[in-house]
Enzyme design. Structure first.
Site, PDB file in Angstrom:
ATOM      1  N   CYS A  18     -11.422  46.911  31.445  1.00 32.43           N
ATOM      2  CA  CYS A  18     -10.130  46.345  31.010  1.00 32.43           C
ATOM      3  C   CYS A  18      -9.665  46.844  29.652  1.00 32.43           C
ATOM      4  O   CYS A  18      -8.463  46.906  29.398  1.00 32.43           O
ATOM      5  CB  CYS A  18     -10.141  44.822  31.065  1.00 32.43           C
ATOM      6  SG  CYS A  18     -11.377  44.060  30.021  1.00 32.43           S
ATOM      7  N   SER A  32     -14.403  33.792  22.473  1.00 27.32           N
ATOM      8  CA  SER A  32     -13.472  33.897  21.338  1.00 27.32           C
ATOM      9  C   SER A  32     -12.673  32.622  21.102  1.00 27.32           C
ATOM     10  O   SER A  32     -12.476  32.209  19.966  1.00 27.32           O
ATOM     11  CB  SER A  32     -12.541  35.083  21.561  1.00 27.32           C
ATOM     12  OG  SER A  32     -11.837  34.952  22.785  1.00 27.32           O
ATOM     13  N   LYS A  56     -20.051  32.224  31.403  1.00 24.54           N
ATOM     14  CA  LYS A  56     -18.996  32.459  30.432  1.00 24.54           C
ATOM     15  C   LYS A  56     -17.694  31.809  30.916  1.00 24.54           C
ATOM     16  O   LYS A  56     -17.340  31.995  32.074  1.00 24.54           O
ATOM     17  CB  LYS A  56     -18.802  33.963  30.287  1.00 24.54           C
ATOM     18  CG  LYS A  56     -17.738  34.374  29.321  1.00 24.54           C
ATOM     19  CD  LYS A  56     -17.608  35.862  29.300  1.00 24.54           C
ATOM     20  CE  LYS A  56     -16.354  36.205  28.547  1.00 24.54           C
ATOM     21  NZ  LYS A  56     -15.890  37.542  28.806  1.00 24.54           N
ATOM     22  N   CYS A  78      -9.582  44.945  35.129  1.00 21.42           N
ATOM     23  CA  CYS A  78     -10.995  45.280  34.960  1.00 21.42           C
ATOM     24  C   CYS A  78     -11.489  46.353  35.929  1.00 21.42           C
ATOM     25  O   CYS A  78     -12.690  46.596  36.037  1.00 21.42           O
ATOM     26  CB  CYS A  78     -11.842  44.014  35.086  1.00 21.42           C
ATOM     27  SG  CYS A  78     -11.413  42.773  33.845  1.00 21.42           S
ATOM     28  N   GLU A 138     -22.701  32.920  43.055  1.00 24.40           N
ATOM     29  CA  GLU A 138     -22.529  34.138  42.254  1.00 24.40           C
ATOM     30  C   GLU A 138     -23.852  34.536  41.595  1.00 24.40           C
ATOM     31  O   GLU A 138     -24.231  35.708  41.585  1.00 24.40           O
ATOM     32  CB  GLU A 138     -21.471  33.908  41.159  1.00 24.40           C
ATOM     33  CG  GLU A 138     -20.035  34.046  41.629  1.00 24.40           C
ATOM     34  CD  GLU A 138     -19.618  35.507  41.784  1.00 24.40           C
ATOM     35  OE1 GLU A 138     -20.459  36.397  41.615  1.00 24.40           O
ATOM     36  OE2 GLU A 138     -18.436  35.749  42.090  1.00 24.40           O
ATOM     37  N   LYS A 194     -18.493  34.191  35.625  1.00 27.19           N
ATOM     38  CA  LYS A 194     -17.427  34.369  34.639  1.00 27.19           C
ATOM     39  C   LYS A 194     -16.137  33.774  35.187  1.00 27.19           C
ATOM     40  O   LYS A 194     -15.640  34.194  36.226  1.00 27.19           O
ATOM     41  CB  LYS A 194     -17.248  35.853  34.343  1.00 27.19           C
ATOM     42  CG  LYS A 194     -16.167  36.137  33.318  1.00 27.19           C
ATOM     43  CD  LYS A 194     -16.155  37.596  32.924  1.00 27.19           C
ATOM     44  CE  LYS A 194     -15.010  37.906  31.997  1.00 27.19           C
ATOM     45  NZ  LYS A 194     -14.980  39.317  31.603  1.00 27.19           N
ATOM     46  N   TYR A 210     -19.685  34.687  18.289  1.00 32.39           N
ATOM     47  CA  TYR A 210     -19.069  35.236  17.073  1.00 32.39           C
ATOM     48  C   TYR A 210     -19.556  34.501  15.831  1.00 32.39           C
ATOM     49  O   TYR A 210     -19.285  34.929  14.723  1.00 32.39           O
ATOM     50  CB  TYR A 210     -17.541  35.166  17.198  1.00 32.39           C
ATOM     51  CG  TYR A 210     -17.076  35.873  18.461  1.00 32.39           C
ATOM     52  CD1 TYR A 210     -16.974  37.262  18.492  1.00 32.39           C
ATOM     53  CD2 TYR A 210     -16.835  35.172  19.635  1.00 32.39           C
ATOM     54  CE1 TYR A 210     -16.607  37.918  19.655  1.00 32.39           C
ATOM     55  CE2 TYR A 210     -16.463  35.813  20.807  1.00 32.39           C
ATOM     56  CZ  TYR A 210     -16.358  37.190  20.808  1.00 32.39           C
ATOM     57  OH  TYR A 210     -16.019  37.837  21.964  1.00 32.39           O
TER      58      TYR A 210
END
Ligand code: PBG
Length: 326
Positions: free
Chosen positions: A119, A278, A252, A127, A237, A199, A317
């Site tokens: 992506c 983020s 995620k 993606c 998954e 995800k 982060y």
């Protein structure tokens, strides 16, 4: 039962640490690092205070800054010099991430993880490769099987450059098998795969798309990323990725999906990773900036909660800031 049972007995300062069930350490954390081929100086990422995109020439310095805090693992994201429909700079030998990994692997002792996705490299921002008419027809989406080959090529090129682990995040069915087979064929049997197995199509990725310049030019990712409404599907998954050869299974985002982290912990023997994304970072910063929350305390509590839910490792982060204080 009261008065016999008094849980408060174990909450004095002397005994609290002895009975604490979970803890955070720098060795649990992975720090994201952004390398940018379009700049020769560091560029602050506005939506993620304290983070910056660095040119390849500064990649080693950036990683050494991370390591000085005690965090030894980094995951690399790239902003390429140019984009095209096939995302060809994602798997170029002289791509921005490949060049950065080569230097980091040669000059530091960091554990290097490459994010494997297209992506950031496709001009349409999806993606994988897309159907020609996808721009105008919202029912069309990323072509799954055509994308597999490109993801495998990306992973191999990162391993060739010296990556210790690759982390496919494209939510393409079969990506773990395709990557495992390609890595093995290329002699990279020892390169591990941390799959973004679970995800979700999440609104918490907003600030990242600014950081890595990877927002889709049209449409969204709901035809390949998971529906936030689904919990059982997460196990499906994860099971598929485990069978395809994933070494680590990732969930995620992190905090909004603690139930899913706990499910994976219970159902699998694999290490479970959580990605504190983020948006989870940006919202604490925004509230702290207003004086509404204590940044350090809420960041620590967030990551501890991910550990408590069952995560062995956390991509965050906050890695450097927290590790510095642990
Ligand atoms: C690439 C990728 C994304 C993130 C990690 N890898 C963006 C996305 O899927 O939209 C998001 C990370 C974050 O928000 O911190 N596919």
């Amino acid at each position: 039962m009261h008065p016999t049972d008094r849980p408060r007995r174990l909450r004095t300062d002397g005994v609290r640490p002895l009975v604490s069930e979970h803890s955070l350490s720098a060795s649990d954390l992975v720090a994201p690092v952004f390398v940018d081929a379009t700049t020769d100086e560091r560029v602050p990422i506005e939506t993620m205070p304290g983070h910056e995109r660095v040119p390849v020439s500064e990649a080693v310095d950036r990683v050494e800054e991370v390591r000085e805090t005690g965090v030894e693992a980094v995951i690399l994201f790239g902003v390429p010099e140019s984009k095209d429909p096939e995302g060809s700079r994602a798997y170029a030998e002289d791509g921005v991430v490949q060049r950065a990994i080569r230097r980091i692997a040669a000059e530091t002792d960091a554990y290097v993880i490459g994010d494997v996705c297209l992506c950031e490299y496709t001009d349409h921002g999806h993606c994988g490769v897309i159907e020609a008419a996808a721009e105008t027809d919202p029912t069309l989406t990323v072509k799954n099987d055509e994308t597999l080959e490109l993801l495998a090529e990306t992973a191999v090129s990162q391993a060739d450059a010296g990556a210790d682990m690759v982390a496919p995040s494209a939510m393409t069915d079969g990506q773990v098998r395709a990557i495992r087979e390609a890595l093995d064929r290329a002699g990279h049997e020892d390169v591990a795969i941390m799959s973004y197995a679970v995800k979700y199509e999440s609104s918490f990725y907003g600030p990242f798309r600014d950081a890595a310049d990877g927002a889709p030019a049209f449409g969204d990712r709901r035809h390949y990323q998971m529906d936030p409404a689904n919990r059982r599907e997460a196990l499906r998954e994860a099971r598929i990725d485990a069978e395809e050869g994933a070494d680590v299974l990732m969930v995620k985002p992190g905090l909004p999906y603690l139930d899913v982290v706990a499910d994976l912990r219970r159902e699998f023997e694999h290490p479970v990773a959580a990605y504190n994304v983020s948006g989870e970072y940006a919202m604490l910063h925004a509230a702290a900036e207003k004086g509404w929350l204590d940044l350090e305390a809420t960041a620590h509590e967030s990551l501890l909660s991910l550990k408590r839910a069952g995560a062995d490792l956390i991509v965050t982060y906050f890695a450097e800031d927290l590790a510095d204080r642990l």
